[in-house]
Design a protein around this motif. Structure first.
Motif, mmCIF file in Angstrom:
data_model
loop_
_atom_site.group_PDB
_atom_site.id
_atom_site.type_symbol
_atom_site.label_atom_id
_atom_site.label_comp_id
_atom_site.label_asym_id
_atom_site.label_seq_id
_atom_site.Cartn_x
_atom_site.Cartn_y
_atom_site.Cartn_z
ATOM 1 N N VAL A 123 0.845 -1.202 0.000
ATOM 2 C CA VAL A 123 0.000 0.000 0.000
ATOM 3 C C VAL A 123 0.876 1.246 0.000
ATOM 4 C CG1 VAL A 123 -1.598 1.349 1.435
ATOM 5 C CG2 VAL A 123 -2.031 -1.069 1.032
ATOM 6 N N ASP A 124 1.899 1.255 0.852
ATOM 7 C CA ASP A 124 2.813 2.408 0.906
ATOM 8 C C ASP A 124 3.557 2.584 -0.413
ATOM 9 O OD1 ASP A 124 2.111 3.096 3.480
ATOM 10 O OD2 ASP A 124 3.807 2.081 4.418
ATOM 11 N N ALA A 125 4.009 1.468 -0.996
ATOM 12 C CA ALA A 125 4.750 1.547 -2.255
ATOM 13 C C ALA A 125 3.864 2.059 -3.381
ATOM 14 C CB ALA A 125 5.339 0.178 -2.608
ATOM 15 N N LEU A 126 2.618 1.592 -3.450
ATOM 16 C CA LEU A 126 1.688 2.091 -4.466
ATOM 17 C C LEU A 126 1.502 3.598 -4.341
ATOM 18 C CD1 LEU A 126 -1.125 -0.621 -4.602
ATOM 19 C CD2 LEU A 126 0.263 0.144 -6.530
ATOM 20 N N ALA A 127 1.471 4.077 -3.107
ATOM 21 C CA ALA A 127 1.288 5.517 -2.881
ATOM 22 C C ALA A 127 2.469 6.330 -3.392
ATOM 23 C CB ALA A 127 1.078 5.785 -1.391
#
Length: 183
Positions: A123-127
């Motif tokens: 989720v953090d990487a997608l952001a």
């Protein structure tokens, strides 16, 4: 009207435009979960995702007469959600006080801890991806849309979706390299 409406999405939209109560509700029932899933993965906050989907569905409800039939109804609804997601991201960027306010999408309670940590890292990487790459990766790799359908939703050529996905995946690989076993 039967419990499950056997009409096509196009027939339901036409019925809605003709004033039939409940026809649009059936479209929401059919597509709502996927619309919310896309919004959640793009804007990352459950409350914002719910707002985005609500805004998109209100816009679709009011602008049903603008549907030209060039794409499937589900694609048209996704296009509206994508536009609302981009609007929300741009709006949030213009309000610096919101940075860091974003919530993580919580894993299901029965997930083992390591899977939960992996999900949070993804989720953090997608952001971290630029919004255009994030949208392409979410539609194709997370939601499983064929590239051609994602291209219709994003209103860009197929090659653009492919290149955005490739660039996004490459960046994700770098951001998530620490998750590899032994790495």
């Amino acid at each position: 009207m039967p419990l499950l409406d056997a009409r096509s999405d196009r027939q339901l939209l036409a019925a809605h435009r003709a004033g039939e109560r409940g026809a649009f509700d059936e479209l929401v029932r059919r597509h709502g979960d996927r619309l919310w899933s896309v919004a959640l993965r793009v804007v990352r906050d459950p409350d914002d995702a719910a707002d985005v989907v609500q805004e998109a569905l209100v816009a679709a409800y009011r602008r049903a007469s603008s549907y030209r039939g060039q794409a499937e109804v589900g694609t048209w609804l996704h296009q509206i959600v994508v536009h609302k997601c981009v609007d929300r991201i741009r709006h949030d960027r213009a309000r610096p006080g919101l940075v860091g306010r974003r919530h993580h999408v919580l894993p299901a309670p029965d997930d083992p801890a390591d899977r939960a940590m992996t999900r949070l890292a993804v989720v953090d990487a997608l952001a971290e991806l630029p919004v255009e790459q994030r949208l392409a990766v979410v539609l194709v790799d997370v939601e499983g849309y064929p590239v051609a359908e994602a291209a219709r939703i994003l209103e860009v050529p197929v090659g653009t979706v492919k290149s955005r996905c490739a660039r996004g995946r490459l960046r994700l690989a770098g951001l998530l390299g620490h998750l590899r076993e032994g790495g």
